[in-house]
Design a protein around this motif. Structure first.
Motif, PDB file in Angstrom:
ATOM      1  N   GLU A  62      -0.677  -9.647 -49.201  1.00 17.90           N
ATOM      2  CA  GLU A  62      -0.193  -8.316 -49.619  1.00 17.90           C
ATOM      3  C   GLU A  62       0.413  -8.064 -50.779  1.00 17.90           C
ATOM      4  O   GLU A  62       1.508  -8.857 -51.032  1.00 17.90           O
ATOM      5  CB  GLU A  62       0.309  -7.675 -48.325  1.00 17.90           C
ATOM      6  N   VAL A  63       0.015  -7.596 -51.721  1.00 21.77           N
ATOM      7  CA  VAL A  63       0.541  -7.484 -53.089  1.00 21.77           C
ATOM      8  C   VAL A  63       1.065  -6.040 -53.383  1.00 21.77           C
ATOM      9  O   VAL A  63       0.232  -5.045 -53.082  1.00 21.77           O
ATOM     10  CB  VAL A  63      -0.366  -7.722 -54.210  1.00 21.77           C
ATOM     11  N   GLU A  64       2.483  -5.906 -53.243  1.00 18.26           N
ATOM     12  CA  GLU A  64       2.976  -4.589 -53.585  1.00 18.26           C
ATOM     13  C   GLU A  64       3.293  -4.374 -55.359  1.00 18.26           C
ATOM     14  O   GLU A  64       3.944  -5.264 -55.827  1.00 18.26           O
ATOM     15  CB  GLU A  64       4.244  -4.537 -52.886  1.00 18.26           C
ATOM     16  N   ALA A  65       2.807  -3.343 -55.809  1.00 17.62           N
ATOM     17  CA  ALA A  65       3.115  -2.816 -57.008  1.00 17.62           C
ATOM     18  C   ALA A  65       3.687  -1.681 -57.489  1.00 17.62           C
ATOM     19  O   ALA A  65       3.336  -0.425 -56.495  1.00 17.62           O
ATOM     20  CB  ALA A  65       1.646  -3.015 -57.735  1.00 17.62           C
ATOM     21  N   SER A  66       4.501  -1.376 -58.055  1.00 21.27           N
ATOM     22  CA  SER A  66       4.998  -0.068 -58.732  1.00 21.27           C
ATOM     23  C   SER A  66       4.046   0.643 -59.591  1.00 21.27           C
ATOM     24  O   SER A  66       3.494  -0.133 -60.565  1.00 21.27           O
ATOM     25  CB  SER A  66       6.302  -0.307 -59.372  1.00 21.27           C
ATOM     26  N   GLY A  67       3.536   1.943 -59.624  1.00 22.38           N
ATOM     27  CA  GLY A  67       2.732   2.337 -60.453  1.00 22.38           C
ATOM     28  C   GLY A  67       3.285   3.874 -60.843  1.00 22.38           C
ATOM     29  O   GLY A  67       3.992   4.513 -60.112  1.00 22.38           O
ATOM     30  N   PRO A  68       2.435   4.464 -61.553  1.00 20.28           N
ATOM     31  CA  PRO A  68       2.367   6.013 -61.820  1.00 20.28           C
ATOM     32  C   PRO A  68       2.489   6.861 -60.451  1.00 20.28           C
ATOM     33  O   PRO A  68       2.811   7.812 -60.765  1.00 20.28           O
ATOM     34  CB  PRO A  68       1.328   6.171 -62.892  1.00 20.28           C
ATOM     35  N   GLY A  69       1.461   6.400 -59.502  1.00 19.22           N
ATOM     36  CA  GLY A  69       1.260   7.154 -58.486  1.00 19.22           C
ATOM     37  C   GLY A  69       2.265   6.821 -57.270  1.00 19.22           C
ATOM     38  O   GLY A  69       2.045   7.128 -56.287  1.00 19.22           O
ATOM     39  N   GLY A  70       3.268   6.069 -57.593  1.00 22.78           N
ATOM     40  CA  GLY A  70       4.335   5.481 -56.401  1.00 22.78           C
ATOM     41  C   GLY A  70       3.803   4.112 -56.120  1.00 22.78           C
ATOM     42  O   GLY A  70       2.891   3.468 -56.656  1.00 22.78           O
ATOM     43  N   PRO A  71       4.376   3.555 -55.177  1.00 23.89           N
ATOM     44  CA  PRO A  71       4.236   2.200 -54.657  1.00 23.89           C
ATOM     45  C   PRO A  71       2.840   2.114 -54.257  1.00 23.89           C
ATOM     46  O   PRO A  71       2.142   3.060 -53.547  1.00 23.89           O
ATOM     47  CB  PRO A  71       5.127   2.002 -53.424  1.00 23.89           C
ATOM     48  N   LEU A  72       2.115   1.004 -54.629  1.00 25.29           N
ATOM     49  CA  LEU A  72       0.713   0.562 -54.115  1.00 25.29           C
ATOM     50  C   LEU A  72       0.717  -0.728 -53.307  1.00 25.29           C
ATOM     51  O   LEU A  72       1.298  -1.737 -53.922  1.00 25.29           O
ATOM     52  CB  LEU A  72      -0.191   0.633 -55.215  1.00 25.29           C
ATOM     53  N   ARG A  73       0.207  -0.908 -52.234  1.00 19.45           N
ATOM     54  CA  ARG A  73       0.036  -2.060 -51.507  1.00 19.45           C
ATOM     55  C   ARG A  73      -1.197  -2.540 -51.426  1.00 19.45           C
ATOM     56  O   ARG A  73      -2.192  -1.798 -50.905  1.00 19.45           O
ATOM     57  CB  ARG A  73       0.787  -1.847 -50.063  1.00 19.45           C
ATOM     58  N   VAL A  74      -1.751  -3.617 -51.995  1.00 16.90           N
ATOM     59  CA  VAL A  74      -3.270  -4.027 -51.559  1.00 16.90           C
ATOM     60  C   VAL A  74      -3.128  -5.365 -50.966  1.00 16.90           C
ATOM     61  O   VAL A  74      -2.608  -6.384 -51.078  1.00 16.90           O
ATOM     62  CB  VAL A  74      -3.773  -4.474 -53.116  1.00 16.90           C
ATOM     63  N   ARG A  75      -3.784  -5.085 -49.695  1.00 14.96           N
ATOM     64  CA  ARG A  75      -4.143  -6.224 -48.703  1.00 14.96           C
ATOM     65  C   ARG A  75      -5.369  -6.799 -48.973  1.00 14.96           C
ATOM     66  O   ARG A  75      -6.482  -6.170 -49.414  1.00 14.96           O
ATOM     67  CB  ARG A  75      -4.100  -5.445 -47.483  1.00 14.96           C
ATOM     68  N   ALA A  76      -5.650  -8.105 -48.958  1.00 17.76           N
ATOM     69  CA  ALA A  76      -6.685  -8.791 -49.432  1.00 17.76           C
ATOM     70  C   ALA A  76      -6.621 -10.194 -48.928  1.00 17.76           C
ATOM     71  O   ALA A  76      -5.850 -10.538 -48.296  1.00 17.76           O
ATOM     72  CB  ALA A  76      -6.721  -9.106 -51.042  1.00 17.76           C
ATOM     73  N   GLU A  77      -7.944 -10.789 -49.022  1.00 17.66           N
ATOM     74  CA  GLU A  77      -7.933 -12.214 -48.630  1.00 17.66           C
ATOM     75  C   GLU A  77      -7.294 -13.355 -49.473  1.00 17.66           C
ATOM     76  O   GLU A  77      -6.779 -14.152 -49.012  1.00 17.66           O
ATOM     77  CB  GLU A  77      -9.389 -12.649 -48.336  1.00 17.66           C
ATOM     78  N   TYR A  78      -7.362 -12.834 -50.656  1.00 19.54           N
ATOM     79  CA  TYR A  78      -6.808 -13.791 -51.905  1.00 19.54           C
ATOM     80  C   TYR A  78      -6.160 -13.093 -53.004  1.00 19.54           C
ATOM     81  O   TYR A  78      -6.813 -11.941 -53.229  1.00 19.54           O
ATOM     82  CB  TYR A  78      -7.867 -14.883 -52.301  1.00 19.54           C
TER      83      TYR A  78
END
Length: 688
Positions: free
Chosen positions: A136-152
């Motif tokens: 799970e990669v969390e990033a800050s961005g223009p639309g607020g926090p974003l969490r991307v869940r992936a296999e790799y």
């Protein structure tokens, strides 16, 4: 506080420079859902690296990326540590080719987007969480926090890689002691010079087609600057070294490069991978940094796409580290040698003189030219195998009409110079990998074998007449072919199965057998990470698919979190959060079926799902518990069966076989309890 948006994909690429964008395109071409996160809100206009070498040009040609670039200027003369070097090599792209980095990135971005990559600019990664089943990669961005869940996740985010730091991947090397300043400047008139060694430093200047002058400078004895280099300081250093005043010039951009030299200890740490400058840092002499990174992406992309698609086991990704780490180490070493030649004071002049003499000898010149160009890269052990095995496919080996054979990112079986019977036999073998490997017929080429298997990155994986059979090489690089598994081995193909307590006793045997029969196995394990990793390695090493989740199932709160994670993983791998089969294995001391765990998990199950409970034979009242569990789940269309077993390794295989039987669609016809004792299993009583 704004709630984080959640996005699910298969691979997260962090960094939208040329390396990350090429990788994204390769992943999408291989069918992997891909999200690219980039900190910068818009593409940079700086072109720090503009030199492409022969091997990189070949790779870009293979993917059809040179055509939109149009004609590129090139020269056959380059340098090694500031010493002139002729780059005439055996390649249609011999020499040094000029393509500004900003334009390279634009071409690669257009391809990645056209293939369906999801590029999100202005997103800075702040957190990385890795489990055995997902990242799970969390990033800050223009639309607020974003969490991307992936296999790799793949870090292509530069020398100060956030991904590398958050993943805890260490580096080995030496910090910077010297600095090379560089700027594009307009409004100045300075003579062109190529690695001019002066009393106080090194000076390089070249007028560019756009009218600006690219200037590079190293001042002997100067220590690396503490922060960003400003143009007034740059102009002052240029004046001290050359005596020329450029203070009235207008800088397009100014930056600096230091001679720090680092190599990541691992290019792969489980579900985290590194490519480009995130994996290796060195002085960017002669454009090797960009070329090395692009070749990393070409090596990794097809392997990672094949892995997440389930065509090949995750162990294939280990070859990425094995192959590219060795190449990175070699480049770091040759750059360190060049840094000494280029930035050293007068004490390096005798070495420069001797090396200059050596470069007049054809063999020495060819050796260095091929090394810098990337044409001498050979993957695999130095065990006496033919030099062509593991090397890149010589361009002359492909028939002219098949010059675009590698464009779609598939493997290639090249048949040339064999009798029809041999060709037919090889075609029959490769036919099982149709869609992954294309077959190209050609004519005999001198000094080449009659048949070659080529990987999607253009490297030779098998030679006719060698020790290894073609089928073995096909399985290693392209996985198990569809429809070629042993009888019964695919009976659970396409099904998702949760196995609890899969890290011990019969649970492990069950997980391994169901994965071997084609199921995607979600294996619940305890806190022992080593045991869980060993299970995952065992399953994937045999070509199976599995994810591992750790949780304490005696804690109701933990059960809820566990099932949420399970749903996420199923959606990542299959596109659906639904479960087909639950195999609930419990320690011998457990009695009967723990209904809360089963009932909650059943909410994820498709209508027509199956539950198989496995417990020790002292499970008091097991038939009654199974009956009650079956009755409670009947409205959901879920069938319940159970297996009673004596603990012991000698029965684990029998238990697994019984569970495999009860996990099939035919098990909907009955609900009952089986007892497994030693090598015998008999029905304990039908409940219907």
């Amino acid at each position: 506080m704004t709630a984080a948006r959640v996005v699910r994909t298969q691979v997260v690429v962090v960094g939208a420079g040329p390396v990350g964008l090429l990788l994204a395109g390769e992943l999408r071409q291989g069918g992997a859902r891909t999200v690219v996160l980039e900190t910068l809100p818009r593409p940079t206009t700086e072109s720090r690296a503009s030199t492409l070498h022969a091997r990189t040009m070949e790779l870009l040609h293979d993917r059809g990326l040179l055509e939109p670039a149009g004609p590129l200027p090139h020269t056959l003369t380059g340098h090694f540590g500031g010493l002139p070097l002729d780059f005439t090599v055996a390649s249609p792209y011999a020499g040094l080719w000029t393509l500004p980095q900003a334009r390279t990135a634009r071409l690669l971005e257009e391809r990645a987007l056209a293939l369906g990559a999801d590029l999100r600019r202005g997103h800075e990664v702040v957190r990385l969480a890795v489990t055995a089943g997902q990242v799970e990669v969390e990033a800050s961005g223009p639309g607020g926090p974003l969490r991307v869940r992936a296999e790799y996740v793949v870090g292509c985010d530069g020398e100060q890689s956030t991904v590398r730091r958050l993943a805890g991947i260490t580096r080995t090397g030496t910090p910077a002691t010297r600095e090379l300043l560089r700027a594009d400047v307009t409004g100045v008139e300075v003579p062109d010079r190529r690695f001019q060694r002066l009393e106080r430093g090194l000076a390089v200047a070249a007028r560019r087609p756009d009218g600006s002058t690219r200037i590079m400078l190293h001042e002997f004895g100067a220590t690396p600057s503490a922060g960003a280099v400003r143009f007034p300081a740059f102009a002052a250093a240029w004046l001290r070294v050359t005596g020329e005043d450029i203070a009235d010039g207008v800088p397009v951009w100014v930056n600096s490069f230091r001679d720090a030299s680092f190599l990541a200890d691992r290019y792969r740490a489980g579900r985290v991978l590194l490519a480009g400058d995130a994996a290796h840092q060195h002085l960017p002499i002669g454009g090797q940094a960009l070329n090395l990174g692009l070749q990393d992406a070409a090596n990794l992309g097809w392997k990672l796409a094949s892995t997440v698609a389930g065509r090949t086991p995750a162990t294939l990704l280990d070859s990425y580290h094995e192959e590219r780490h060795a190449v990175g180490r070699r480049v770091v070493h040759n750059i360190a040698a060049q840094a000494e030649l280029l930035l050293g004071r007068a004490e390096v002049d005798p070495v420069r003189t001797v090396l200059g003499d050596l470069l007049t000898h054809p063999d020495a010149r060819r050796h260095l030219a091929q090394m810098v160009s990337g044409l001498d890269i050979r993957y695999g052990p130095d065990d006496g195998s033919p030099a062509l095995l593991g090397s890149r496919l010589p361009p002359a080996a492909l028939p002219a009409r098949s010059a675009t054979a590698l464009r779609e990112g598939r493997g290639l079986l090249l048949l040339a110079g064999l009798g029809e019977a041999e060709r037919a036999a090889l075609r029959r073998t490769a036919a099982a990998w149709s869609g992954r490997v294309d077959i190209v017929e050609g004519t005999a080429v001198p000094e080449l074998p009659g048949a070659l298997l080529v990987r999607p990155d253009g490297h030779v994986a098998w030679l006719h007449g060698g020790v290894e059979p073609l089928e073995t090489a096909l399985r290693r690089w392209f996985g198990t072919p569809a429809g070629s598994a042993p009888a019964g081995a695919g009976r659970l193909a396409g099904r998702s199965v949760l196995v609890t307590h899969a890290d011990r006793g019969p649970g492990r045997a069950i997980a391994e057998l169901l994965a071997a029969q084609g199921a995607l196995v979600a294996a619940h394990c305890g806190k022992d990470g080593g045991t869980a990793d060993a299970l995952l390695s065992s399953i994937e090493g045999r070509g199976g698919r599995a994810v591992v989740l750790r949780a304490d199932l005696t804690d109701e709160g933990a059960v809820d979190r566990f099932l949420d994670d399970l749903a996420d993983l199923l959606e990542l791998r299959t596109g659906s959060a639904e479960l087909d089969v639950l195999v609930a294995t419990f320690p011998p001391t457990a009695r009967g079926v723990p209904l809360p765990v089963v009932r909650r998990a059943a909410l994820l199950m498709r209508r027509g799902g199956l539950v198989v409970a496995v417990s020790g034979s002292d499970g008091n009242g097991m038939p009654g518990r199974v009956r009650r569990c079956a009755a409670s789940l009947a409205p959901l269309g879920v069938t319940v069966n159970a297996v009673l077993t004596e603990p012991g390794e000698e029965t684990d295989g029998q238990v697994a076989a019984a569970v495999a039987l009860l996990a099939c669609d035919e098990a909907h016809a009955f609900t009952g309890v089986l007892r497994v004792a030693g090598s015998r299993a008999r029905e304990r009583g039908a409940l219907r």
